[in-house]
Design a protein around this motif. Structure first.
Motif, PDB file in Angstrom:
ATOM      1  N   ASN A  16     -15.667  14.710  41.341  1.00  0.00           N
ATOM      2  CA  ASN A  16     -15.472  15.562  42.509  1.00  0.00           C
ATOM      3  C   ASN A  16     -14.328  15.018  43.361  1.00  0.00           C
ATOM      4  O   ASN A  16     -14.331  13.842  43.721  1.00  0.00           O
ATOM      5  N   PRO A  17     -13.346  15.844  43.705  1.00  0.00           N
ATOM      6  CA  PRO A  17     -12.173  15.341  44.417  1.00  0.00           C
ATOM      7  C   PRO A  17     -12.514  14.815  45.810  1.00  0.00           C
ATOM      8  O   PRO A  17     -13.412  15.317  46.482  1.00  0.00           O
ATOM      9  N   LEU A  18     -11.759  13.813  46.232  1.00  0.00           N
ATOM     10  CA  LEU A  18     -11.987  13.194  47.541  1.00  0.00           C
ATOM     11  C   LEU A  18     -11.692  14.142  48.692  1.00  0.00           C
ATOM     12  O   LEU A  18     -12.165  13.912  49.803  1.00  0.00           O
ATOM     13  N   PHE A  19     -10.916  15.210  48.455  1.00  0.00           N
ATOM     14  CA  PHE A  19     -10.668  16.143  49.557  1.00  0.00           C
ATOM     15  C   PHE A  19     -11.805  17.147  49.710  1.00  0.00           C
ATOM     16  O   PHE A  19     -11.760  17.990  50.590  1.00  0.00           O
ATOM     17  N   HIS A  20     -12.833  17.063  48.863  1.00  0.00           N
ATOM     18  CA  HIS A  20     -14.060  17.823  49.046  1.00  0.00           C
ATOM     19  C   HIS A  20     -15.100  16.926  49.694  1.00  0.00           C
ATOM     20  O   HIS A  20     -15.151  15.717  49.424  1.00  0.00           O
ATOM     21  N   ILE A  21     -15.966  17.508  50.490  1.00  0.00           N
ATOM     22  CA  ILE A  21     -16.973  16.714  51.181  1.00  0.00           C
ATOM     23  C   ILE A  21     -17.870  15.987  50.190  1.00  0.00           C
ATOM     24  O   ILE A  21     -18.292  14.849  50.429  1.00  0.00           O
ATOM     25  N   SER A  22     -18.162  16.613  49.053  1.00  0.00           N
ATOM     26  CA  SER A  22     -19.044  15.983  48.070  1.00  0.00           C
ATOM     27  C   SER A  22     -18.408  14.730  47.486  1.00  0.00           C
ATOM     28  O   SER A  22     -19.075  13.696  47.337  1.00  0.00           O
ATOM     29  N   GLY A  23     -17.116  14.792  47.162  1.00  0.00           N
ATOM     30  CA  GLY A  23     -16.445  13.624  46.600  1.00  0.00           C
ATOM     31  C   GLY A  23     -16.306  12.506  47.604  1.00  0.00           C
ATOM     32  O   GLY A  23     -16.549  11.327  47.292  1.00  0.00           O
ATOM     33  N   ALA A  24     -15.912  12.833  48.836  1.00  0.00           N
ATOM     34  CA  ALA A  24     -15.736  11.811  49.860  1.00  0.00           C
ATOM     35  C   ALA A  24     -17.054  11.125  50.198  1.00  0.00           C
ATOM     36  O   ALA A  24     -17.126   9.901  50.314  1.00  0.00           O
ATOM     37  N   CYS A  25     -18.118  11.911  50.351  1.00  0.00           N
ATOM     38  CA  CYS A  25     -19.413  11.317  50.694  1.00  0.00           C
ATOM     39  C   CYS A  25     -19.956  10.451  49.567  1.00  0.00           C
ATOM     40  O   CYS A  25     -20.565   9.404  49.814  1.00  0.00           O
ATOM     41  N   PHE A  26     -19.740  10.866  48.334  1.00  0.00           N
ATOM     42  CA  PHE A  26     -20.243  10.099  47.205  1.00  0.00           C
ATOM     43  C   PHE A  26     -19.562   8.731  47.138  1.00  0.00           C
ATOM     44  O   PHE A  26     -20.210   7.707  46.890  1.00  0.00           O
ATOM     45  N   ALA A  27     -18.245   8.705  47.373  1.00  0.00           N
ATOM     46  CA  ALA A  27     -17.504   7.447  47.293  1.00  0.00           C
ATOM     47  C   ALA A  27     -17.749   6.547  48.494  1.00  0.00           C
ATOM     48  O   ALA A  27     -17.797   5.321  48.365  1.00  0.00           O
ATOM     49  N   LEU A  28     -17.907   7.147  49.681  1.00  0.00           N
ATOM     50  CA  LEU A  28     -17.979   6.367  50.914  1.00  0.00           C
ATOM     51  C   LEU A  28     -19.403   6.041  51.355  1.00  0.00           C
ATOM     52  O   LEU A  28     -19.615   5.071  52.075  1.00  0.00           O
ATOM     53  N   ALA A  29     -20.368   6.843  50.942  1.00  0.00           N
ATOM     54  CA  ALA A  29     -21.749   6.631  51.403  1.00  0.00           C
ATOM     55  C   ALA A  29     -22.685   6.268  50.256  1.00  0.00           C
ATOM     56  O   ALA A  29     -23.259   5.183  50.235  1.00  0.00           O
ATOM     57  N   ASN A  30     -22.821   7.145  49.282  1.00  0.00           N
ATOM     58  CA  ASN A  30     -23.793   6.913  48.220  1.00  0.00           C
ATOM     59  C   ASN A  30     -23.496   5.652  47.411  1.00  0.00           C
ATOM     60  O   ASN A  30     -24.398   4.848  47.138  1.00  0.00           O
ATOM     61  N   ALA A  31     -22.247   5.486  47.000  1.00  0.00           N
ATOM     62  CA  ALA A  31     -21.925   4.354  46.135  1.00  0.00           C
ATOM     63  C   ALA A  31     -22.212   3.012  46.804  1.00  0.00           C
ATOM     64  O   ALA A  31     -22.913   2.170  46.228  1.00  0.00           O
ATOM     65  N   PRO A  32     -21.714   2.748  48.004  1.00  0.00           N
ATOM     66  CA  PRO A  32     -22.032   1.449  48.622  1.00  0.00           C
ATOM     67  C   PRO A  32     -23.491   1.304  49.032  1.00  0.00           C
ATOM     68  O   PRO A  32     -24.045   0.196  48.987  1.00  0.00           O
ATOM     69  N   LEU A  33     -24.147   2.395  49.427  1.00  0.00           N
ATOM     70  CA  LEU A  33     -25.551   2.298  49.844  1.00  0.00           C
ATOM     71  C   LEU A  33     -26.467   1.915  48.688  1.00  0.00           C
ATOM     72  O   LEU A  33     -27.409   1.138  48.863  1.00  0.00           O
ATOM     73  N   TYR A  34     -26.183   2.441  47.507  1.00  0.00           N
ATOM     74  CA  TYR A  34     -27.104   2.264  46.380  1.00  0.00           C
ATOM     75  C   TYR A  34     -26.483   1.490  45.219  1.00  0.00           C
ATOM     76  O   TYR A  34     -27.068   1.438  44.140  1.00  0.00           O
TER      77      TYR A  34
END
Length: 575
Positions: free
Chosen positions: A267-285
């Motif tokens: 999912n591209p970083l300019f989409h909310i899904s891509g940005a949130c996955f890289a910035l929130a989900n990945a480091p949290l879990y």
């Protein structure tokens, strides 16, 4: 008189007391409480990080050696959370010293997903600056709109988007256009220095990013997302996923003990899904993100990465899953570790769900409904809801409230159709530089008025229609009016209307119905070329039909349902 309905999450009631205490009790990761958020009460997670940069710092402290970013090329060095944090600090130093970036400044980027792109986000946000995510497929004219609206101090890019950035009016007016490779080289030279960042005092309700979303006027609007929005995304999704896993049917796949969770980062970083996955989900879990090969998304490459990296989850849009599951070499790749499928933005066809059950039995599937303005939060369709209400978009997600209201803003009772409203800590700050649009989108008590219409039945939400007949093509939102405006600028076109037509893999494709000017005979290819010269490729009509006239009603609106029928007799058309 029927009672108005509000959907709210009650998923933790399915857990036994011990598990509920472990997940949601005092001091637990998903403990929740009501706090003041921008002047109104909202349910929040008590143990949340104070801002986005704290998420990466926490991962670097607690899971420093876990892989954060991996690559398709097996010879490429995978980046751990500790390494990413060190590089992010170096990026911040370069941004501050070389480009003068400070809190509140905007930094824009148009680029494919990549290590440098991800690190630019972290470096920018750690300074308290605002990341402007420009669509990597936009033309120079579309880029100029986004740049002009947000006023970034510097433009970063790579690949073809970098070339297009250099062709913008902003570049001609002196806004620096810089290669991400150049930025990375400067940061890498400092990466071995002590990890001290220029830093900034960041409040969780400070703006973190501006993400573009097409409005009903056809001009993209800049949805301003806060640090709170991103942090909240990771936690609400984690809680919903944990409860679904614990309460799912017997035989549900589980991540093997000791295995790191891993996902293709498509999912591209300019989409909310891509940005949130890289910035929130990945480091949290502690999720490993595997970047696919450069270029267009390829289903066999995704299957190969699943096999080679032992991926535990797939995220994307139904189009991706169709193409992987139906690939002739699917059985040659090991997909046994994939436990969860996450999607949003388009519905799962029953045929796709049956295909998952046939080829990947026991995998858990979640389809989210939300939008950029709500950080993707809204409803979840998984587990019981997917089995019992497959045509719905599910029940309210954790901490989210959903109502269906009439045009006067009054909540409606069960079964009545109205405009979908969403409330919670994921609701955005507003549209950058557009107070009028913000006032139209947000109620005084911060309910987001969506463009969708739906009804609530049996505790789940059903969508009825999309305002302006939004087309969802392969997960991309396409607003017809923007293409219609482009079409009628053609000297040979007198009138035009754009609709979506079904497509098995993409969900929908764009179709243009065109009325030529008297004496003109434009070809379908000429129509496509005209649109392609002004708009992004995913907005170019796959189908073109020519008619003598469009069907209008008495109020002057095109009756689009008539255009979805067979082409008018006696006219040529191209598909």
């Amino acid at each position: 008189m029927p009672t108005p309905l509000t959907l709210a999450w009650h998923g933790d009631e399915l857990l036994d007391d011990g598990m509920r205490e472990l997940l949601c009790g005092p001091g637990a990761m998903f403990e929740r409480r009501v706090e003041d958020v921008l002047g109104v009460p909202a349910e929040v997670f008590a143990q949340r990080a104070p801002h986005v940069p704290a998420l990466l710092a926490g991962a670097a402290e607690h899971t420093p050696d876990l892989t954060y970013l991996a690559f398709a090329d097996p010879s490429a060095h995978a980046v751990t959370f500790a390494e990413a944090h060190r590089l992010a600090v170096a990026y911040a130093r370069v941004l501050s010293a070389r480009y003068g970036i400070a809190k509140g400044d905007r930094v824009a980027v148009s680029a494919p997903n990549g290590l440098e792109h991800v690190l630019l986000w972290w470096g920018t946000l750690s300074l308290g600056a605002v990341m402007v995510g420009l669509n990597g497929w936009w033309t120079p004219g579309e880029l100029d709109h986004g740049i002009g609206l947000t006023g970034p101090s510097v433009l970063f890019g790579s690949g073809k988007p970098l070339v297009r950035l250099a062709e913008t009016r902003a570049a001609a007016d002196g806004v620096p256009v810089v290669s991400l490779d150049e930025l990375h080289a400067a940061a890498a030279a400092q990466a071995e220095e002590p990890a001290t960042s220029p830093g900034a005092v960041i409040d969780e309700d400070d703006p973190a990013a501006i993400m573009f979303t097409s409005g009903t006027t056809g001009r993209p609007k800049g949805a301003t997302m806060s640090h709170r929005n991103f942090v909240h995304f990771g936690l609400f999704g984690g809680l919903g996923g944990a409860v679904d896993t614990l309460t799912g049917p017997p035989g549900r796949r589980q991540v093997p003990d000791g295995a790191q969770r891993a996902s293709v980062f498509a999912n591209p970083l300019f989409h909310i899904s891509g940005a949130c996955f890289a910035l929130a989900n990945a480091p949290l879990y502690g999720i490993k993100l595997v970047l696919p090969p450069p270029g267009r998304w390829d289903e066999e490459a995704a299957l190969r990465l699943t096999h080679d990296h032992g991926l535990t989850q797939w995220t994307g849009v139904p189009t991706h899953f169709w193409r992987m599951l139906t690939h002739p070499r699917f059985a040659e790749y090991d997909t046994s570790r994939v436990t969860t499928i996450g999607s949003g933005g388009a519905t799962f066809a029953p045929e796709l769900l049956r295909l998952f059950e046939e080829k990947m039995p026991g995998v858990g599937i979640t389809n989210g409904y939300g939008m950029t303005e709500t950080t993707g939060t809204g409803t979840f369709l998984n587990g019981r809801e997917m089995e019992g209400h497959p045509a719905s978009v599910g029940a309210a997600a954790p901490t989210v409230r959903v109502q269906v209201r009439d045009e006067d803003g009054n909540p409606l009772p069960e079964g009545e159709v109205g405009r979908v409203h969403i409330n919670g800590a994921g609701v955005f700050l507003g549209y950058w530089g557009d107070e009028k649009a913000t006032a139209e989108a947000l109620t005084p008590d911060r309910w987001y008025r969506s463009s969708d219409f739906g009804r609530i039945v049996d505790g789940v939400l059903y969508l009825e229609s999309r305002m302006r007949d939004l087309i969802i093509r392969g997960g991309e939102n396409v607003y017809p009016i923007e293409i219609e405006y482009r079409l009628v600028e053609h000297p040979d076109i007198a009138d035009a209307c754009v609709i979506g037509v079904p497509h098995t893999v993409l969900g929908q494709e764009v179709k243009a119905v065109v009325v030529p000017r008297d004496g003109a005979r434009p070809t379908a290819q000429a129509v496509r070329d005209w649109v392609a010269a002004g708009l992004a490729p995913f907005k170019v009509p796959a189908h073109v039909e020519f008619r003598d006239a469009l069907p209008y009603n008495e109020t002057g609106k095109v009756i689009k349902r008539l255009l979805e029928e067979a082409p008018a007799a006696g006219r040529d058309h191209a598909m």
